[in-house]
Design a protein around this motif. Structure first.
Motif, short mmCIF file in Angstrom:
data_model
loop_
_atom_site.label_atom_id
_atom_site.label_comp_id
_atom_site.label_asym_id
_atom_site.label_seq_id
_atom_site.Cartn_x
_atom_site.Cartn_y
_atom_site.Cartn_z
N LYS A 362 0.31 -0.96 -0.21
CA LYS A 362 0.30 0.22 -0.23
C LYS A 362 1.08 0.97 0.33
O LYS A 362 1.22 1.70 1.32
CB LYS A 362 -0.82 0.16 1.16
N ARG A 363 1.26 2.13 -1.22
CA ARG A 363 1.39 3.50 -1.20
C ARG A 363 1.25 4.09 -0.60
O ARG A 363 1.98 4.51 0.14
CB ARG A 363 2.36 3.69 -2.74
N ALA A 364 -0.63 4.31 -1.60
CA ALA A 364 -0.37 5.69 -0.68
C ALA A 364 -0.89 5.36 0.79
O ALA A 364 -0.55 6.60 1.48
CB ALA A 364 -1.72 5.71 -1.07
N SER A 365 -1.31 4.40 1.73
CA SER A 365 -1.35 4.17 3.06
C SER A 365 0.23 4.01 3.54
O SER A 365 0.03 4.95 4.87
CB SER A 365 -2.38 3.08 3.42
N THR A 366 1.04 4.19 2.86
CA THR A 366 2.37 4.77 3.53
C THR A 366 2.59 5.95 4.07
O THR A 366 2.86 6.60 4.69
CB THR A 366 3.16 3.74 3.61
N CYS A 367 2.55 6.47 2.33
CA CYS A 367 2.53 7.99 2.83
C CYS A 367 1.53 8.81 3.38
O CYS A 367 2.19 9.31 4.50
CB CYS A 367 2.23 8.83 1.20
N GLY A 368 0.44 8.40 3.52
CA GLY A 368 -0.97 9.01 4.43
C GLY A 368 -0.44 8.81 6.30
O GLY A 368 -0.33 9.61 6.59
N MET A 369 0.13 7.77 6.81
CA MET A 369 0.17 7.42 7.85
C MET A 369 1.14 7.89 8.18
O MET A 369 1.48 8.90 9.42
CB MET A 369 0.81 5.41 7.91
N LEU A 480 -6.66 10.90 -0.28
CA LEU A 480 -7.51 10.11 1.04
C LEU A 480 -8.78 9.46 0.40
O LEU A 480 -8.70 8.09 0.28
CB LEU A 480 -8.65 11.34 1.11
N ARG A 481 -8.41 10.07 -1.09
CA ARG A 481 -8.90 8.62 -2.19
C ARG A 481 -8.71 7.28 -2.60
O ARG A 481 -9.19 6.34 -2.25
CB ARG A 481 -9.40 9.65 -3.20
N LEU A 482 -7.16 7.60 -2.57
CA LEU A 482 -6.89 6.62 -2.65
C LEU A 482 -6.31 5.40 -2.10
O LEU A 482 -5.65 4.43 -1.88
CB LEU A 482 -4.98 7.21 -3.31
N ILE A 483 -5.82 5.67 -0.37
CA ILE A 483 -6.08 5.22 0.95
C ILE A 483 -7.34 4.75 1.15
O ILE A 483 -7.32 3.29 1.29
CB ILE A 483 -5.90 6.42 2.13
N GLN A 484 -8.37 5.45 0.43
CA GLN A 484 -9.75 4.61 1.25
C GLN A 484 -10.09 3.22 -0.69
O GLN A 484 -10.44 2.71 -0.46
CB GLN A 484 -11.06 5.28 0.82
N LYS A 485 -9.73 3.65 -1.30
CA LYS A 485 -10.00 2.09 -2.44
C LYS A 485 -8.45 1.46 -2.40
O LYS A 485 -8.99 -0.15 -2.12
CB LYS A 485 -9.29 2.82 -3.76
N GLU A 486 -7.27 1.90 -1.40
CA GLU A 486 -6.25 0.84 -1.07
C GLU A 486 -6.91 -0.41 0.17
O GLU A 486 -7.05 -1.21 0.18
CB GLU A 486 -5.73 0.95 -0.75
N LEU A 487 -8.01 0.39 0.94
CA LEU A 487 -8.40 -0.04 2.42
C LEU A 487 -9.68 -0.97 1.90
O LEU A 487 -9.79 -1.26 1.96
CB LEU A 487 -8.67 1.00 3.59
N ARG A 488 -10.54 -0.48 1.02
CA ARG A 488 -11.69 -1.75 0.80
C ARG A 488 -11.03 -2.51 -0.21
O ARG A 488 -11.56 -3.82 -0.06
CB ARG A 488 -12.44 -0.05 -0.53
N CYS A 489 -9.99 -2.60 -1.23
CA CYS A 489 -9.62 -3.38 -2.06
C CYS A 489 -9.32 -4.46 -0.42
O CYS A 489 -9.75 -6.09 -1.68
CB CYS A 489 -8.32 -3.05 -2.69
N ASN A 490 -8.16 -4.25 0.35
CA ASN A 490 -8.16 -4.61 0.94
C ASN A 490 -8.62 -5.78 1.84
O ASN A 490 -8.96 -6.39 2.08
CB ASN A 490 -7.21 -4.28 2.19
N ALA A 491 -9.55 -4.98 2.28
CA ALA A 491 -11.17 -5.45 2.89
C ALA A 491 -12.08 -5.86 2.18
O ALA A 491 -12.35 -7.92 2.27
CB ALA A 491 -12.08 -4.60 3.16
#
Length: 495
Positions: A362-369, A480-491
């Protein structure tokens, strides 16, 4: 038969392809480190261009007036009004120094958009070599102002503009080259380590510039100019653009290929599909258009995120030594040496960001964190740095890691991932344009940050830090949009 010596056994344990990859990794590392090495002197020399000597000069002036009154002298000594290097010895010195930063970074931002498009159509080795030789010339040109006693502001601004334009040849070239040689597997970690060239270059540039800053600041520019020019010659002699040029395989055979970016239509596709850069794709396809590159999923979001992330990083790059001089009351050399700790933290931050993003995919989530943690850390830095040198050292390391982590990840692994996106169908020539768009947009922020710092700092350094915290929040907002998509795909994957 005698046993082979341990050193020879070590050499023969690696394949020919692995040795070539290690060589290109090291070569591009030092090539781009020399770019950052040549950018750093201006931040170190600022403390010498304008010295905080107003108080001492007032004492000298008062003493002189008393002496003049007693002896009925009317002639004013020539050094009473001198406080640094003209024209930076005036009260508006922060605005003038900010203009130097802005002229370089604005030229860099504009040139970057053109650089990727031009770089796609020229051999990387020639393009990069010319850029490095020209950069050496214009870096040294700034330092020649000292030796030829030049006090015209426009001389220094033109040197900065010219240097900013030619330095745009570097980033698209080295990222394209390293992207050709390394596949997507563990790309985050590999490029996290590789991107530490930014911090290594900043550290070396700081130490070299600080060595001469108090005695002969012209050499603080002249020596880095010579170094990057010499590295340009090394580039011409040894850089190999693509593995096919030396009959190496395109990607490491042991590496499993993954897309770590979320596709705009179907997340499962982007996690399982792979795009291998082929020789045919490299030579047989046309260069991608600017608008075509913008249509690649994620390019716009990451570009806008980098705009604000780079704003923060470059404000530290250009203003940190002067801030330390003001707060810690250190001379220019000691402030320059201390500022390198921010880049030391940046090395660990870039590697950590790459490692986490590879592990989580998760590139976007890592950056966001990291952006989420950076904002309160900046507030702590502004408060704690006034408590003493020890607290400043700790906060420099932490802030460097959190500020440079997302910046490093986006400019390397994310750019390379997007530049070899499946929608490009193996067109490796697109990598240079995608890299230039992302870094060019980021460079707009890099130009704005130091300019805003120069305008805001007269009202207090706290306001500069508030500006940096707002920029971090904006960078997070665009992801935020990319992070949300990453989390949704993970779920969905877990279900």
């Amino acid at each position: 038969m005698a046993h082979l010596p341990p050193g020879i056994r070590f050499i023969t344990s690696f394949s020919r392809d692995q040795w070539y990859r290690a060589f290109i990794f090291s070569l591009t590392f030092f090539l781009y480190a020399s770019f950052h090495l040549s950018r750093k002197p201006i931040s170190i020399v600022k403390g010498e261009l304008h010295k905080h000597c107003a108080a001492s000069h007032e004492v000298e002036l008062n003493s002189y007036k008393e002496y003049a009154a007693q002896n009925q002298l009317v002639k004013k000594p020539s050094n009473v009004s001198q406080c640094g290097w003209e024209p930076f010895d005036k009260n508006n010195y922060k605005q003038l120094l900010g203009a130097l930063d802005y002229s370089f970074l604005c030229a860099y931002a504009i040139g970057m958009y053109l650089s990727g498009i031009i770089g796609e159509r020229l051999p990387i080795r020639y393009y990069l070599t010319v850029g490095m030789l020209a950069s050496g010339l214009f870096t040294a040109m700034f330092g020649l102002g000292y030796f030829y006693n030049i006090h015209n502001l426009w001389f220094y601004i033109m040197a900065q503009i010219a240097n900013g334009l030619v330095q745009t040849t570097g980033w698209p070239s080295v990222v394209t080259c390293i992207g050709n040689w390394f596949g997507k597997g563990r790309r985050g970690l590999i490029m996290g380590v590789w991107n530490s060239h930014t911090s290594v270059g900043n550290i070396l540039g700081s130490l070299i510039a600080a060595y001469w800053v108090s005695t002969c600041w012209g050499l603080s520019f002249l020596m880095p100019g010579v170094i990057i020019a010499v590295m340009g010659i090394v580039c011409f002699l040894f850089l190999i653009e693509h593995p096919k040029d030396v009959s190496c395989s395109c990607t490491p055979s042991s590496v499993k290929m993954h897309h770590l970016l979320i596709d705009s239509e179907n997340c499962s596709v982007s996690l399982n599909s792979s795009t291998v850069v082929t020789g045919e794709g490299r030579h047989g396809t046309s260069a991608i258009s600017f608008l075509g590159a913008l249509q690649i999923p994620g390019v716009i979001e990451f570009s806008l995120c980098l705009l604000f992330a780079k704003l923060v990083s470059y404000t530290f790059l250009f203003w940190l030594p002067l801030y330390i001089t003001n707060v810690e009351h250190l001379d220019a050399k000691r402030a320059g040496d201390l500022s390198t700790l921010f880049d030391v933290g940046g090395i660990f931050g870039g590697i950590l960001a790459g490692l986490i993003s590879d592990r989580l995919e998760k590139r976007a989530s890592t950056c966001g964190m990291m952006l989420l943690l950076a904002a309160p850390t900046l507030y702590m830095f502004s408060a704690v740095s006034k408590m003493g040198l020890e607290a400043t050292v700790v906060m420099l390391l932490i802030s460097g890691a959190l500020v440079n982590g997302p910046y490093a990840l986006i400019t390397t692994a994310v750019s390379a991932d997007l530049g070899t996106h499946k929608s490009l169908k193996g067109n490796a020539r697109a990598l240079s344009t995608v890299t230039a768009i992302i870094d060019g947009t980021g460079s707009v922020g890099a130009a704005l940050g130091p300019l805003l710092a120069g305008l805001i700092s007269p009202s207090g350094w706290n306001n500069v830090f508030y500006m940096l915290m707002v920029a971090d929040a904006c960078a997070l907002l665009f992801l935020l949009r990319l992070i949300q998509k990453e989390l949704r795909c993970n779920a969905d994957h877990n279900l």
